[in-house]
Design an enzyme around this catalytic site. Structure first.
Site, PDB file in Angstrom:
ATOM      1  N   SER A   1     -36.433  20.255 -55.359  1.00 12.27           N
ATOM      2  CA  SER A   1     -35.229  20.763 -54.692  1.00 12.27           C
ATOM      3  C   SER A   1     -34.471  21.704 -55.622  1.00 12.27           C
ATOM      4  O   SER A   1     -34.806  21.848 -56.790  1.00 12.27           O
ATOM      5  CB  SER A   1     -34.312  19.607 -54.273  1.00 12.27           C
ATOM      6  OG  SER A   1     -33.719  19.018 -55.421  1.00 12.27           O
TER       7      SER A   1
ATOM      8  N   SER B   1     -31.323  21.445 -56.718  1.00 15.68           N
ATOM      9  CA  SER B   1     -30.100  20.872 -57.278  1.00 15.68           C
ATOM     10  C   SER B   1     -29.887  21.229 -58.744  1.00 15.68           C
ATOM     11  O   SER B   1     -28.771  21.112 -59.247  1.00 15.68           O
ATOM     12  CB  SER B   1     -30.099  19.355 -57.116  1.00 15.68           C
ATOM     13  OG  SER B   1     -31.086  18.758 -57.942  1.00 15.68           O
TER      14      SER B   1
ATOM     15  N   LYS C   1     -31.377  15.112 -63.134  1.00 16.81           N
ATOM     16  CA  LYS C   1     -30.032  15.700 -63.201  1.00 16.81           C
ATOM     17  C   LYS C   1     -29.661  15.862 -64.669  1.00 16.81           C
ATOM     18  O   LYS C   1     -30.404  15.486 -65.562  1.00 16.81           O
ATOM     19  CB  LYS C   1     -28.994  14.813 -62.506  1.00 16.81           C
ATOM     20  CG  LYS C   1     -29.302  14.432 -61.064  1.00 16.81           C
ATOM     21  CD  LYS C   1     -29.206  15.589 -60.106  1.00 16.81           C
ATOM     22  CE  LYS C   1     -29.518  15.142 -58.676  1.00 16.81           C
ATOM     23  NZ  LYS C   1     -29.589  16.264 -57.734  1.00 16.81           N
TER      24      LYS C   1
ATOM     25  N   SER D   1     -25.703  19.733 -54.837  1.00 15.09           N
ATOM     26  CA  SER D   1     -26.383  18.651 -55.541  1.00 15.09           C
ATOM     27  C   SER D   1     -25.790  17.306 -55.125  1.00 15.09           C
ATOM     28  O   SER D   1     -24.594  17.081 -55.282  1.00 15.09           O
ATOM     29  CB  SER D   1     -26.251  18.828 -57.065  1.00 15.09           C
ATOM     30  OG  SER D   1     -26.764  17.702 -57.749  1.00 15.09           O
TER      31      SER D   1
END
Length: 322
Positions: free
Chosen positions: A127, A129, A184, A287
Site C-alpha cells: 500500500s 501508507s 510504519k 495511513s
C-alpha cells in the site's frame, strides 16, 4: 506404506496453502515453514539412519550375489555373463520419489527457515501508507536480529538487541490481527507523549523539525502532494501532507490503553504505555496507523526494515532508504 503416508502429508500442506490462498483459513507462513522444516528434517534423519543404509545393504548384497554367480559360472568355464549389475545397483541406491520430495528438500527448507527466522526476511510493500519513503511494489529486506533474536512462531525474545529508536522503519504484527504484517515508522517510544495537532508532530512537548520540500508527484493517483523533511531522533525522512484531508482522526477502533489518548478536531494527543510503540506512516493523511488502531506491543515486533532489494517497475529504487 511410506509412499501413501508421504502423499497424505504433502496433500495436507498443499491443502492448507490452497485454503489460505482462497481465504478459507487465516494463514501463518512462519508456522507453515516451521512444520515443513520439522517434517522434512524427520525424513532426512530417517533417510540417513534407516532408508539409505538399507538401500546400500541391498546394493552390496546384489554385488555379492553377482560376484558369487560369476565365480560359479567361471568354475564351469563360462566367462560371458549377461546382466548389467552396475545399472541395477544404481536403481537400488536411488531415492524414491517420496524421499526426493521430503528428505531431498530439507537442506533448502532449513536454510530458508534459518535465514528468514533469524537474519533477514523479505517483504513486499502492498500500500501507499509509507510514500514517499517506500512505494507500492518495493521489495524490501527486514533485519530480524536488530531488535533482538526471537523464536519463530512463538516470537519469544532470546536476545535483547538494540531497542527501537524514533525514526526507525519497523515491521510488526498488526495488533488487531497479528497474522498480518504491517510496516510504519516509529514515532513514539514507551513513556513518550505524542501529539499530532493541525498536522504538526510534537513529542514530549517538543515540536519535531519539519522543513518544506518541493511537491511530490504520486504517479498512481496522478496528484501532487506537499512534501516535507522531518527529523525523528537521528533519522531524516520525507513525509507527505494532503491539504484536502482533515487534521482530525475520522474513525478509531477500540484498543488497549485507548484512555491514554485524547482526540479533537485538531488531531490527537497520546501517552505511549510502557512496552509499546506509537507508529505512523510517512504518507500522513493516507495511513491507517496507531492513530486508528492503537499502540504496538514489543511482542509484536518483527524487525527493522532497511533496504529495497528490488522494484520491477523501477530498478533505480534499489538501495538503502535510511
Amino acid at each position: 506404506m511410506m509412499p501413501t503416508l508421504t502423499a497424505a502429508v504433502l496433500a495436507a500442506f498443499v491443502g492448507y496453502a490452497g485454503a489460505w490462498y482462497f481465504g478459507a483459513v487465516e494463514g501463518n507462513f512462519a508456522l507453515l515453514l516451521f512444520l515443513a522444516t520439522v517434517v522434512t528434517g524427520l525424513y532426512w534423519i530417517a533417510e540417513r539412519l534407516y532408508f539409505l543404509p538399507r538401500r546400500r545393504a541391498a546394493a552390496a548384497q546384489l554385488e555379492a550375489q553377482a560376484v558369487q554367480r560369476r565365480a560359479s559360472l567361471a568354475a564351469k568355464g563360462i566367462t560371458q555373463v549377461d546382466g548389467d549389475v552396475a545399472q541395477a545397483r544404481q536403481r537400488l541406491l536411488m531415492q524414491p520419489w517420496w524421499l526426493d520430495w521430503t528428505a531431498g528438500l530439507f537442506p533448502v527448507i532449513l536454510a530458508v527457515f534459518v535465514l528468514r527466522s533469524f537474519l533477514f526476511e523479505p517483504f513486499k510493500i502492498p500500500s501507499g501508507s509509507m510514500i514517499p519513503t517506500l512505494l507500492v511494489g518495493d521489495l524490501i529486506l527486514v533485519n530480524k536480529f536488530a531488535y533482538g533474536v526471537r523464536l519463530p512462531v512463538l516470537n519469544t525474545k532470546l536476545t535483547e538487541g538494540a531497542p527501537p529508536q524514533r525514526g526507525d522503519v519497523m515491521v510488526f504484527r498488526y495488533p488487531p490481527q497479528p497474522s498480518l504484517d504491517y510496516i510504519k515508522r516509529v514515532v513514539g517510544l514507551p513513556g513518550d507523549e505524542v501529539a499530532y495537532l493541525n498536522k504538526r508532530l510534537t513529542i514530549n512537548g517538543q515540536p519535531v523539525s519539519k522543513t518544506p520540500l518541493s511537491d511530490f508527484f504520486d504517479e498512481d493517483s496522478m496528484r501532487y502532494y506537499k512534501q516535507f523533511e522531518e527529523v525523528l531522533g537521528k533519522q531524516r525522512h520525507r513525509l507527505l501532507n494532503d491539504d484536502n484531508a482533515p487534521a482530525f482522526v475520522s474513525a478509531t477502533m477500540d484498543f488497549p490503553s485507548k484512555q491514554n489518548c485524547r482526540y479533537s478536531v485538531e488531531g490527537f494527543v497520546c501517552k505511549v504505555p510502557e512496552g509499546h510503540y506509537f507508529m505512523m506512516g510517512d504518507n500522513r493523511d493516507n495511513s491507517a496507523d496507531s492513530r486508528v488502531w492503537g499502540f504496538v506491543p514489543d511482542k509484536n515486533i518483527v524487525g527493522k526494515a532497511f533496504f529495497i532489494w528490488m522494484n520491477f517497475g523501477n530498478l533505480k529504487r534499489i538501495g538503502s532508504f535510511e
